[in-house]
Motif scaffolding. Structure first.
Motif, short mmCIF file in Angstrom:
data_model
loop_
_atom_site.label_atom_id
_atom_site.label_comp_id
_atom_site.label_asym_id
_atom_site.label_seq_id
_atom_site.Cartn_x
_atom_site.Cartn_y
_atom_site.Cartn_z
N GLN A 142 -29.78 -20.56 -20.97
CA GLN A 142 -29.94 -19.54 -20.14
C GLN A 142 -30.19 -20.11 -18.65
O GLN A 142 -29.57 -19.34 -17.73
CB GLN A 142 -31.23 -19.20 -20.49
N THR B 244 -20.14 -4.75 -14.65
CA THR B 244 -21.24 -4.08 -14.06
C THR B 244 -21.67 -4.60 -12.76
O THR B 244 -22.58 -4.12 -12.03
CB THR B 244 -22.46 -4.30 -15.03
N ILE C 267 -31.66 0.00 -13.21
CA ILE C 267 -31.02 -0.90 -14.21
C ILE C 267 -31.40 -2.20 -13.57
O ILE C 267 -31.11 -2.46 -12.58
CB ILE C 267 -29.66 -0.81 -14.45
N GLU C 268 -32.06 -3.07 -14.61
CA GLU C 268 -32.29 -4.55 -14.20
C GLU C 268 -31.23 -5.33 -13.89
O GLU C 268 -30.21 -5.39 -14.61
CB GLU C 268 -32.95 -5.39 -15.37
N ASP D 203 -25.69 -6.53 -13.47
CA ASP D 203 -26.63 -6.15 -14.88
C ASP D 203 -27.12 -7.45 -15.51
O ASP D 203 -26.28 -8.48 -15.96
CB ASP D 203 -26.01 -5.03 -15.64
N LYS D 204 -28.38 -7.72 -15.63
CA LYS D 204 -28.98 -8.78 -16.31
C LYS D 204 -28.28 -8.88 -17.83
O LYS D 204 -28.01 -9.81 -18.46
CB LYS D 204 -30.31 -8.63 -16.26
N GLU D 205 -28.36 -7.69 -18.29
CA GLU D 205 -27.74 -7.70 -19.80
C GLU D 205 -26.68 -7.93 -19.94
O GLU D 205 -26.29 -8.81 -21.02
CB GLU D 205 -27.75 -6.39 -20.45
N GLU D 206 -25.48 -7.82 -19.04
CA GLU D 206 -24.12 -8.43 -19.16
C GLU D 206 -24.18 -9.76 -18.92
O GLU D 206 -23.48 -10.64 -19.44
CB GLU D 206 -23.35 -7.62 -18.27
N SER D 207 -24.99 -9.98 -17.89
CA SER D 207 -25.19 -11.52 -17.29
C SER D 207 -25.51 -12.48 -18.67
O SER D 207 -25.00 -13.48 -18.67
CB SER D 207 -26.08 -11.73 -15.94
N GLN E 228 -25.52 -11.88 -21.80
CA GLN E 228 -24.95 -11.82 -23.02
C GLN E 228 -24.70 -12.95 -23.77
O GLN E 228 -24.80 -13.20 -25.08
CB GLN E 228 -23.78 -10.69 -23.13
N THR F 65 -27.53 -14.81 -25.53
CA THR F 65 -28.04 -14.24 -26.99
C THR F 65 -26.92 -14.71 -28.02
O THR F 65 -27.44 -15.22 -29.16
CB THR F 65 -27.66 -12.86 -27.09
#
Length: 696
Positions: A34, A297, A376-377, A399-403, A405, A408
């Protein structure tokens, strides 16, 4: 009771350690992964932000250069005189009913369209030109212009045989070519004394109006014209930030202008209306965000002091309907969203709520994780643009979600690998138990060597079980100890560098050799002392924090000027700046350079006063002679200079309080062929005259 053999105990212990190690490694791997991903994202955003910042500053600088070159162009200056003369020579024209009706019809259409974008009073009289010349020219060049709206610039002259049309026919092709070549939105020539726009290329409703008393007197264009009236640097362009501009139907408009002068007399102002399209192209990378490394994003945009965007949002371009839906879900006022879509842009429409922008406008840069304007975060990088005249911040985010990914996916992989590793440990525990003692011995031996201070030893354990991890950990610890050693050495070097900021290198070497108090004589050195007059009163007025910021800016500016003139700063005490030329680096032109430095910082202080609206003055004294310099003190030593030259300099500075720049007789004798000097008073000091420069 049956006892458990040591072999079994070792096997069980190895299995337990193996499982725990796998769990720990999995956690550390996930955490490390991470951090790595976060670093990669931050590095990429930082690179993109830096690149976009350089690009936008290069573009703005190129625009500034064009404006400043055009401000000195003889054709431009000649045209300003000609347009102004022809404008005021226009005789009053009796507009017939058809002409008045056509002008009224045009303004009806203009106001109807403007009211769709802005809340205005639909009163034509509020927008009509206030002069007969303005009404006449707007009819001839806008209403009676056969070209459609947006192409009025295609008409070279009006068929009215007026002197103005002759001038327009002569110069309009040049300005239209200039507009097309550099992609400006419009170009204006303004009578800065009276405020009349005597010429424009694009011919919107601001043409032939008065910026001081007319319908657009409150516009940012009018503000720029007023600023150009008082511009102290006649060869420097001035900027005005984006604001809704009514002649362009409320679209965002920024302007840059420069006074036009002949022999120091202002004959007009040349103003350019900046195109927003080129700024958007740079900030969006030509809509190639993924090519720029921003993924699906990420985006980079500019923000003004009002926290409104100065470049368009990626999401407004890519998914206009989705962007509207997102803003509505976030709770944005629908009327504001509708206005954004009428303009077809988020510039001056989209508000950015983030405390990080306040830090950027204070000159700070940083990284923060928070919610963006869509709710959006994101990971956000921010820093000031640092472009004179435009107080903007630049933001790069993703975007944190894309960053995260990849993290995960990495965690899933780590989990599967951990299960496989535990199975292998179980199967191999029997074999490893037999080899348990040998690695322990190796570790014990290495630990003893470490106790004795030997960090060069590495434990070689080829096995991949817990002992291998323990061996790797041990080696890592040794490596960290080596790094700590290096850090200590680096700190010592840093202390050395810090000392060099206060003591000359030659003196440092002598201190290292054991000398503690010593001095040398230096001949033919020029010295300057600068007192900032009024700074104490300013400190009482604005407070310690703000006055410290102003003093830092002054000292930084003086230091840069000193470097340019090969002047050596000796120290600053409060609001007093003390420097020399030719002290540690002998120079034949030391007197010339230190006087040049004195004149330059006087201009710098004047510019800082203008920019910050201050009234600081400067008391400067310059003297040349021989001095002693050396180290004073034993425990808390410092570098200092002394002698009759220094005493005379400060005495001269004290006894000539009302003169901003005074020079000793020794200085004037060296520079009599470069400057014209004027004696200060009728008397002398120590039998010598004191002078000032006549032009100062």
């Amino acid at each position: 009771m049956r006892t458990i053999t040591i072999r079994t105990r070792i096997m069980l212990m190895l299995l337990l350690v193996g499982i725990l190690s796998c769990a720990i490694l999995g956690y550390l791997g996930s955490d490390y992964g991470q951090k790595i991903i976060a670093k990669e994202v931050n590095d990429q955003l930082s690179i993109v932000l830096s690149s976009k910042k350089d690009q936008i500053k290069t573009y703005l600088t190129s625009i500034e250069n064009v404006v400043e070159v055009m401000g000195q162009n003889p054709t431009v200056i000649e045209s300003a005189e000609a347009f102004s003369e022809a404008f005021y020579k226009l005789e009053e024209e009796q507009l017939n009913a058809e002409c008045s009706s056509a002008l009224g019809n045009y303004y009806t259409q203009f106001i109807d369209r403007l009211s769709q974008n802005m809340e205005i009073k639909k009163d034509q009289l509020l927008y009509y030109p206030k002069s007969l010349e303005g009404c006449y020219l707007q009819f001839e060049y806008i209403v009676n212009n056969p070209n459609p709206l947006g192409e009025k610039d295609k008409m070279n002259y009006a068929p009215d045989s007026s002197a103005y049309s002759s001038v327009h026919q002569k110069y309009h092709p040049f300005f239209r070519m200039l507009l097309k070549k550099y992609n400006f939105y419009d170009i204006f020539i303004v009578d800065l004394k009276k405020g009349d726009i005597v010429y424009s290329v694009f011919k919107e409703t601001d043409f032939a109006t008065n910026l001081y008393t007319g319908p657009y007197r409150s516009s940012n264009l009018a503000d720029l014209a007023r600023r150009l009236q008082t511009n102290s640097d006649l060869q420097k362009a001035s900027w005005i930030d984006f604001a809704p501009y009514r002649p362009s139907y409320g679209a965002p408009a920024a302007f840059i202008g420069i006074p036009l002068t002949i022999e120091g007399q202002t004959v007009g102002g040349l103003i350019f209306q900046l195109p927003i399209g080129e700024i958007n192209r740079i900030m969006t990378g030509g809509k190639q965000w993924e090519t720029d490394g921003l993924g699906k994003t990420g985006e980079t945009f500019l923000v003004g002091q009002d926290h409104l965007m100065r470049s368009v949002s990626r999401f407004f371009i890519q998914d206009s309907l989705g962007y509207r839906k997102t803003l509505l879900q976030k709770g944005e006022v629908e009327a504001n969203i509708d206005r954004m879509y009428r303009y077809g842009s988020t510039v001056l429409q989209q508000k950015i709520h983030s405390n990080s922008l306040n830090e950027a406008f204070e000159g700070k840069s940083g990284v923060i994780e928070d919610s963006d304007y869509r709710g959006i975060e994101v990971i956000r990088h921010y820093e000031p643009l640092n472009f004179p005249g435009l107080d903007w911040a630049i933001v790069s985010k993703k975007d944190k979600e894309e960053s995260f990914q990849p993290v995960t996916e990495f965690n899933k992989s780590i989990f599967i690998q951990t299960l496989v590793l535990i199975l292998c440990i179980t199967l191999l525990s029997l074999i490893l138990a037999n080899r348990f003692v040998k690695p322990v011995e190796k570790l014990t031996q290495a630990a003893k060597q470490l106790i004795n201070g030997d960090t060069s030893q590495k434990v070689v354990i080829k096995s991949k079980d817990e002992f291998g991890v323990l061996g790797d950990t041990f080696n890592t610890m040794i490596g960290q100890l080596d790094e700590q050693k290096k850090a200590i050495q680096d700190q010592l070097q840093e202390n050395q560098n810090l000392l060099e900021n206060f003591v000359p290198p030659d003196f440092i070497n002598r201190i290292k050799k054991g000398e503690r108090t010593f001095a040398d004589e230096y001949q033919n050195v020029s010295f300057i002392t600068v007192d900032i007059v009024g700074f104490g009163a300013l400190t009482n007025q604005v407070g310690a924090k703000k006055s410290a910021t102003i003093l830092n800016d002054l000292v930084d500016a003086f230091d840069e000027a000193a470097a340019r003139n090969y002047v050596e700063k000796l120290r600053t005490v409060g609001d007093t700046y003390f420097a020399a030329c030719g002290l540690f680096e002998p120079r034949l032109d030391h007197a010339k350079r230190i006087v040049q430095f004195a004149l330059e910082i006087k201009q710098l202080l004047a510019q800082i006063n203008l920019n910050r609206k201050l009234d600081l003055q400067m008391k400067t004294s310059v003297h040349t002679g021989n001095v002693m310099a050396g180290i004073v003190g034993t425990d808390k030593f410092s570098f200092d200079v002394w002698g009759e030259t220094i005493n005379y300099l400060f005495t001269m500075n004290h006894k000539t309080q009302d003169i901003s720049l005074v020079l000793s007789e020794e200085v004037t004798e060296r520079l009599s062929d470069l400057y014209t000097f004027t004696p200060v008073g009728e008397g002398t000091m120590s039998g010598k005259r004191i002078f000032t420069i006549k032009t100062v």
